[in-house]
Design a protein around this motif. Structure first.
Motif, PDB file in Angstrom:
ATOM      1  N   GLY A 119       2.384  -6.077   6.632  1.00  0.00           N
ATOM      2  CA  GLY A 119       1.209  -6.161   5.953  1.00  0.00           C
ATOM      3  C   GLY A 119      -0.660  -5.604   6.667  1.00  0.00           C
ATOM      4  N   ARG A 120      -0.481  -4.635   6.295  1.00  0.00           N
ATOM      5  CA  ARG A 120      -1.996  -4.171   6.835  1.00  0.00           C
ATOM      6  C   ARG A 120      -3.699  -4.499   6.701  1.00  0.00           C
ATOM      7  N   GLY A 121      -4.402  -5.472   7.515  1.00  0.00           N
ATOM      8  CA  GLY A 121      -5.839  -5.540   6.854  1.00  0.00           C
ATOM      9  C   GLY A 121      -6.239  -4.203   7.463  1.00  0.00           C
ATOM     10  N   ARG A 122      -7.502  -5.274   6.890  1.00  0.00           N
ATOM     11  CA  ARG A 122      -8.908  -3.939   7.247  1.00  0.00           C
ATOM     12  C   ARG A 122      -9.311  -3.623   9.130  1.00  0.00           C
ATOM     13  N   GLN A 149       0.784  -1.435  -0.425  1.00  0.00           N
ATOM     14  CA  GLN A 149       0.100  -0.355   0.041  1.00  0.00           C
ATOM     15  C   GLN A 149       0.576   1.401   0.137  1.00  0.00           C
ATOM     16  N   LEU A 201       0.222 -10.626  -3.220  1.00  0.00           N
ATOM     17  CA  LEU A 201       0.539  -9.364  -2.626  1.00  0.00           C
ATOM     18  C   LEU A 201      -0.453  -8.052  -3.563  1.00  0.00           C
ATOM     19  N   GLN A 209       5.236  -9.262   2.909  1.00  0.00           N
ATOM     20  CA  GLN A 209       5.073  -7.990   3.598  1.00  0.00           C
ATOM     21  C   GLN A 209       5.523  -8.115   5.137  1.00  0.00           C
ATOM     22  N   ILE A 221      -9.629  -8.182   1.346  1.00  0.00           N
ATOM     23  CA  ILE A 221      -9.779  -6.307   0.041  1.00  0.00           C
ATOM     24  C   ILE A 221      -9.512  -4.558   1.322  1.00  0.00           C
ATOM     25  N   LEU A 222      -8.320  -4.494   0.690  1.00  0.00           N
ATOM     26  CA  LEU A 222      -8.784  -3.109   1.296  1.00  0.00           C
ATOM     27  C   LEU A 222      -8.190  -2.057   1.093  1.00  0.00           C
ATOM     28  N   LYS A 275     -12.302 -17.957   4.495  1.00  0.00           N
ATOM     29  CA  LYS A 275     -11.619 -16.715   3.785  1.00  0.00           C
ATOM     30  C   LYS A 275      -9.851 -17.232   3.307  1.00  0.00           C
ATOM     31  N   ASN A 285     -15.870  -7.166   2.326  1.00  0.00           N
ATOM     32  CA  ASN A 285     -14.642  -7.072   1.101  1.00  0.00           C
ATOM     33  C   ASN A 285     -13.969  -8.488   1.598  1.00  0.00           C
ATOM     34  N   ASP A 286     -14.879  -9.423   1.753  1.00  0.00           N
ATOM     35  CA  ASP A 286     -14.322 -10.928   2.014  1.00  0.00           C
ATOM     36  C   ASP A 286     -14.648 -12.141   0.850  1.00  0.00           C
TER      37      ASP A 286
END
Ligand code: BTN
Length: 248
Positions: free
Chosen positions: A52-55, A31, A69, A49, A123-124, A119, A111-112
């Motif tokens: 790494g960033r999630g929601r 991102q 990614l 990552q 999506i972020l 899962k 968003n999954d």
């Protein structure tokens, strides 16, 4: 490890998304990789990552070389409609996953991407300088042992679902092609042309759900991307954002 280098990916691209294309071995988060003035369609990928960033402030953990990614810069005129765009992306990823595994993939609002209740991708969406950076994570070649152990959201990878390795490059190209088609349709006429396909893949419809303080039965996705819930008091509620929990 399947190769996501520019030399491998660029000749496979047929549309606008992926131009320019940047791939790195490791980064904090894809991102962050693309400059703020990147044009629509710019794509960054990484093999790993470190942050790494999630929601909802969560971290997104990967096994180096095993996950897809990717971050994509989009510049929709209606950047405020994140709930809709999130569904546009999730639908594209679900279709790409389905093509890879040959089994139905669902969209779990908002968003999954799920297969048989597990899962596979998320999506972020993050706004930046008038653009939307659309982050997509797909579990591709992780083994069961290297997937996150989260009872709230059990995970799967394409590999755990099919028992074989998958080519991340093919998955990336499929995601970009499906996303471009759906994104263009959404920009032209909104969510309407995608609603039927979203309804077909709706993993929550008919299930008991809780989103924030609303509990009830999920009725489907509304034309503006909100989740319709028949709440326990009998009223129909429309929920714009949040995390849908499915008790049990
Ligand atoms: C979620 O389900 O919480 C969303 C996960 C999004 C993960 C992807 S991986 C590529 C991009 N870079 C990040 O740091 N996050 C997104």
């Amino acid at each position: 490890m399947s190769d996501l280098s520019a030399e491998r990916i660029e000749p496979l691209l047929r549309g606008r998304l992926g131009r320019p294309y940047l791939h790195v071995g490791e980064c904090d988060s894809t991102q962050q990789l693309l400059p703020p003035d990147s044009p629509e369609g710019a794509v960054a990928t990484a093999d790993h990552q470190t942050a790494g960033r999630g929601r909802r402030g969560r971290t997104w953990v990967d096994e180096p070389g095993a996950a897809l990614l990717v971050s994509i810069v989009l510049r929709p005129a209606k950047a405020s409609l994140a709930a809709e765009l999130s569904l546009v992306c999730a639908l594209a990823v679900a279709e790409a996953v389905e093509e890879a595994i040959g089994r139905p993939a669902g969209v779990k609002w908002p968003n999954d991407v799920v297969v048989e209740g597990r899962k596979v991708g998320g999506i972020l969406l993050e706004g930046r300088d008038g653009a939307v950076v659309c982050g997509i994570g797909v579990n591709v070649n992780q083994t069961a042992a290297s997937l996150p152990d989260d009872a709230r959201a059990p995970a799967a990878s394409l590999r755990t679902l099919t028992g074989r390795d998958h080519d991340r490059a093919a998955s990336l190209v499929e995601v970009l092609e499906h996303l471009e088609a759906h994104y263009d349709a959404w920009c032209a006429t909104g969510l309407e042309p995608l609603l039927q396909e979203l309804a077909r893949r709706d993993a929550l419809r008919g299930r008991q759900v809780r989103v924030g303080n609303v509990t009830g039965t999920a009725l489907g996705i509304a034309a503006d991307g909100r989740l319709r819930i028949r709440s326990d008091d009998g009223a129909e509620k429309l929920v714009a954002s949040g995390e849908a929990e499915v008790p049990g």
